[in-house]
Design a protein around this motif. Sequence first.
Motif, PDB file in Angstrom:
ATOM      1  N   UNK A   8      10.285  42.000  14.012  1.00 10.15           N
ATOM      2  CA  UNK A   8       8.984  42.876  13.527  1.00 10.15           C
ATOM      3  C   UNK A   8       9.497  43.705  12.488  1.00 10.15           C
ATOM      4  N   UNK A   9      10.696  44.311  12.417  1.00 12.28           N
ATOM      5  CA  UNK A   9      11.015  45.066  11.200  1.00 12.28           C
ATOM      6  C   UNK A   9      10.633  44.344   9.767  1.00 12.28           C
ATOM      7  N   UNK A  10      11.244  43.487   9.776  1.00 10.97           N
ATOM      8  CA  UNK A  10      11.113  42.531   8.643  1.00 10.97           C
ATOM      9  C   UNK A  10       9.766  42.146   8.153  1.00 10.97           C
ATOM     10  N   UNK A  11       8.899  42.079   9.431  1.00  7.30           N
ATOM     11  CA  UNK A  11       7.531  41.633   8.656  1.00  7.30           C
ATOM     12  C   UNK A  11       6.684  42.576   7.991  1.00  7.30           C
ATOM     13  N   UNK A  12       6.939  43.901   8.307  1.00  7.84           N
ATOM     14  CA  UNK A  12       6.000  44.720   7.291  1.00  7.84           C
ATOM     15  C   UNK A  12       6.846  44.645   5.923  1.00  7.84           C
ATOM     16  N   UNK A  13       8.094  44.533   5.742  1.00 12.43           N
ATOM     17  CA  UNK A  13       8.742  44.484   4.468  1.00 12.43           C
ATOM     18  C   UNK A  13       8.252  43.386   3.915  1.00 12.43           C
ATOM     19  N   UNK A  14       8.117  42.013   4.741  1.00 13.59           N
ATOM     20  CA  UNK A  14       7.481  40.669   4.397  1.00 13.59           C
ATOM     21  C   UNK A  14       6.188  41.034   3.526  1.00 13.59           C
ATOM     22  N   UNK A  15       5.200  41.641   4.269  1.00 11.36           N
ATOM     23  CA  UNK A  15       3.990  41.703   3.790  1.00 11.36           C
ATOM     24  C   UNK A  15       3.911  42.877   2.606  1.00 11.36           C
ATOM     25  N   UNK A  16       4.700  43.881   2.585  1.00 11.31           N
ATOM     26  CA  UNK A  16       4.593  44.645   1.287  1.00 11.31           C
ATOM     27  C   UNK A  16       5.113  44.056   0.000  1.00 11.31           C
ATOM     28  N   UNK A  17       6.099  43.026   0.312  1.00 13.33           N
ATOM     29  CA  UNK A  17       6.558  42.490  -0.706  1.00 13.33           C
ATOM     30  C   UNK A  17       5.707  41.343  -1.295  1.00 13.33           C
ATOM     31  N   UNK A  18       4.859  40.948  -0.525  1.00  7.12           N
ATOM     32  CA  UNK A  18       3.969  39.844  -1.036  1.00  7.12           C
ATOM     33  C   UNK A  18       2.736  40.722  -1.569  1.00  7.12           C
ATOM     34  N   UNK A  19       2.490  41.858  -1.161  1.00 14.07           N
ATOM     35  CA  UNK A  19       1.749  42.638  -1.765  1.00 14.07           C
ATOM     36  C   UNK A  19       1.923  42.965  -3.266  1.00 14.07           C
TER      37      UNK A  19
END
Lengths: 580, 431
Positions: free
Chosen positions: A309-320
């Motif tokens: 779950x924690x990594x998911x927000x970072x994954x999303x922001x990195x793609x952004x």
Amino acid sequence: MSLQGTVVGITGNLVKVAFDGKLMQNEIALVDLKGQKLKGEVIRIRGNEAEVQIFEDTKGIGKGDKVEFTGTLLSVQLGPGLLGMLFDGLQNPLNALAEETGFFTPRGHHIAPLDLNQKWAFTGTAKLGQSLYPGDCFGTVPEGRFTHKIQIPYGLTGPLELVDLRPDGRYNLTEPIGTLKNQEGETFELRLSFEWPVKKAIRCYEERLMPTEPMVTQVRIVDSLFPVAKGGTYCIPGPFGAGKTVLQQITSRYAEVDIVIIAACGERANEVVETIKEFPELIDPRTGKSLMERTIIICNTSSMPVAARESSVYTAVTLGEYYRQMGLDVLMLADSTSRWAQALRERSGRLEEIPGEEAFPAYLESMIAGFYERAGRVRFKGGEVGSLTIGGTVSPAGGNFDEPVTKATLKVVGAFHGLSRERSDARRFPAIDPLESWSKYQGVVLNQKRLKMAGLLKRVNEINQMMKVVGEEGTSTDDFITFLKGEFFDSVYLQQNAFDEVDAATPRERQAEGFELVENLVDRPLNLEDKVLAREFFNHLRQRFIDWNSLTFGSEPYKAKKREILNLINEKSQGHGKDL
Amino acid sequence: MERIYNRILQIAGNVIMVEADGPKFGELARIESAQGTSLAEVIKVDHNQVFLQVFSGTAGVSTQDRLKFLGHGMQAPFSPSLLGRIFDGKGTPRDAGPNLADSLIETAGPCVNPATRVLPSKMIRTGIPMIDLFNSLVEAQKISIFSSSGEPHNALLARIALQAEVDIIVLGCMGVLYDDYLFFKEQLENTDAMNRTVLFVHTASDPVVEALKVPDLALAVAENFALQGKRVLTLLTDMTNFADALKEIAIIMEQVPSNRGYPGDLYTQLAQRYEKAADFKGAGSLTLVSVTTMPGNDVTHPVPDNTGYITEGQYYLNGGRIEPFGSLSRLKQLVNKNTRSDHRAIMDAMIQLYASSRETEEKRAMGFKMSPWDQKLLLYNKLFAQKLMDLEVNIPLEGALDLCWSILAQCFTPEETRLKSELIAKYWPTG
Ligand SMILES: Nc1ncnc2c1ncn2[C@@H]1O[C@H](COP(=O)(O)OP(=O)(O)OP(=O)(O)O)[C@@H](O)[C@H]1O
Ligand SMILES: [Mg+2]
């Protein structure tokens, strides 16, 4: 050979591993469970024992199981083909996974995020011998309606000389398309894709700019009263069922940006399914293409392993950040940041760290600040500008905003859309509380007008409070009319029906027109002798306005209805200024 | 490989510790003590120390009792002959039927891949207007009845179960009163529903830890039936007791509590169970209706609060009625667009007016003079409660919609209702 270790302890998703050698904090580890490789991340090292947080179900792990450390940090793959995808928090493509494993997501099953065999039509744009820096574009491929810029990997150090560039043509993600040489003479092969660690912000731009341009969401109360800016940040706290997710869903549909990245973080799977099923069928009116073509969904729903779950927000922001590098306007929506904070809390508890307020770790605030700091409007070398806007929902315990996650978030964001239980109970959607919410950005309405309307709402609230004490009969007709004006503004303008085809989205020009109409009414003294007549008049007017809200913008019926409303206002305000 | 241990080094609360070298996380063990045999589950391994939670509690467990590791985690019985059977929180029969030890399935399996889910789209009709009309129940939904002691939540649960058109009912009871268990049994037997029902029952007099496994057992069984193409309704009552059992273990394990003693992972624990509700493409579905009692009738208490953030809505039971405020079905919009063209609009209009009528009711109670508008609202308030909220009312949705229009027409002029002119032209009662 990579470093090996052995499991010596386990609680929940935390595995203690004995090792001997060089180990990096946040290194990715794989626990071997009868051949299944369970992925985890080193989160603490003490002596020759490392604590590894496992991203998958840990049932069945025992002392003595072998662990392999990979020497890499948690990273995402960047390259063409990301748009339209549905990933889990670790960037596993869920559709491809379903083809292999059916209904369920078994652990230990990892798939390459992007289709490695798909060919893309590459056109080189850099010249041989040119000196390049990380983030510089050296070629493009078309991805849907976008020109996807192929960039020098961010992890290299410039200047780098382009010593080889393959001819234009079709390449897949693994084929070399060029070669770089650094000043020491080392060479690097370029491909259409490369990896980047998710917890590191991409900083390959010239400067950060002020977020001054409004990001139109087509939600009236947001754009007109509490606007969001491109490259800005905002949060939506609210009790359960107040409408956070619906608000984000409509924003993800109608926001006037190039790309939307949705991070479903620890929430319900069905909400993601709604988006996956609806978006391919919905046409983006600005481009004529399906909405899915501008969307990426990162989905780590509540029953999926907490650590991911924690990594998911970072994954999303990195793609952004990656798409922002192409000079695009990107919006990232996270629902809900509280679940991410809770994942941090669970982890902190297992590490037996000294707890802060409500058992959240003491570093919660800096983590939240660091996350929102990745938003921003930036200028690149060539003068191009891109933006990443971040909007996160917050799910405060008990619906009470006086709790660590809401407080820490409010310190760092530029706009606050607080949802209230009273408004959602009374079905006044979107349930953004106009008395509590605020924004530091400039919206589609002039600030001075915005403040005037906000002032009216404050006044109306006072009158309403007073009426509760002295009753309607103890309220002057003037105050009562002011009250009705405010109520009118609320019910026909601030409230918006997300499920009405037309009313769901109000473009900028339509907002300007509607706002002006209401403003005119508010400004005018009205010839209403008593309260009964006043109520009747406003009921009448409201009916017309609600009908107007669901008529197609600019159509004949739309114009006729507007005339009808203006006539009604003129009729009651004779002698007070020019007819409208 | 037999792994038997005879030395228990620590007993605290319902958790024991032994020194052992092979047990896996989540593995089960059997303890033979003077009190009989009990199951225990590995909840922590730290070098040689292995911690287990003992399902029947540790009262009477001694340091030299025999502990045997079983080599597998918690399993549930599963076969077609399960129907009509009653089990306890360990998955062993509570009735006179045979033990089904030869057909076991894993519990708490992996989660459903969101990409394979299909959107719930079939309404489950209950004949209760506060549900069908205002907060429709949908197949594959997860929803909870928020209630407090003394409210008829179990009766409501039974009524939903018996009225819903489903193939199989799986009922999981945690910490319920024995009388409530008998009530469910009787209701099911009286209507012949028993032969399509499986029960996992943990009553208030059973050891607390046994409540912990009831949701997993019930959901594993339900999920397997759903995968076989059955439409399964799972009922779990009372999830607050489940949460309290979690709290107890967390405190024994000295975990830092986050809120009123509950562990920080309460949300995750509850969500992992509730998210089992799913509609499987090409197979069956799992619908989950639970009961969550609110200690002190406080909806901000951690258990109802976390539940509200997880479920797709809640029915808020208060004073023997389902309250329009506080109740919510998040999936209603997936079904109410296909019922009747006035359904959505009238649902909102009725509630908005009801909100205003409550305010007027307050004003009246404080002794203010009632304006003509207030009088209308008061009448509306009364009719709404009588004709729609009373749990005795049992009418099909279409009847309830007509009833709404007739109530509106009795109280208001069309313009006062905030409904679109188009709908008024079509549905407003004439004459
Ligand atoms: N703008 C809206 N228009 C109409 N109905 C709405 C709107 N927003 C919310 N609702 C209603 O409220 C319900 C709950 O909204 P939503 O799921 O967005 O809540 P939430 O704040 O995300 O809750 P949670 O924190 O539990 O996820 C929706 O299912 C819908 O019925
Ligand atoms: Mg939500």
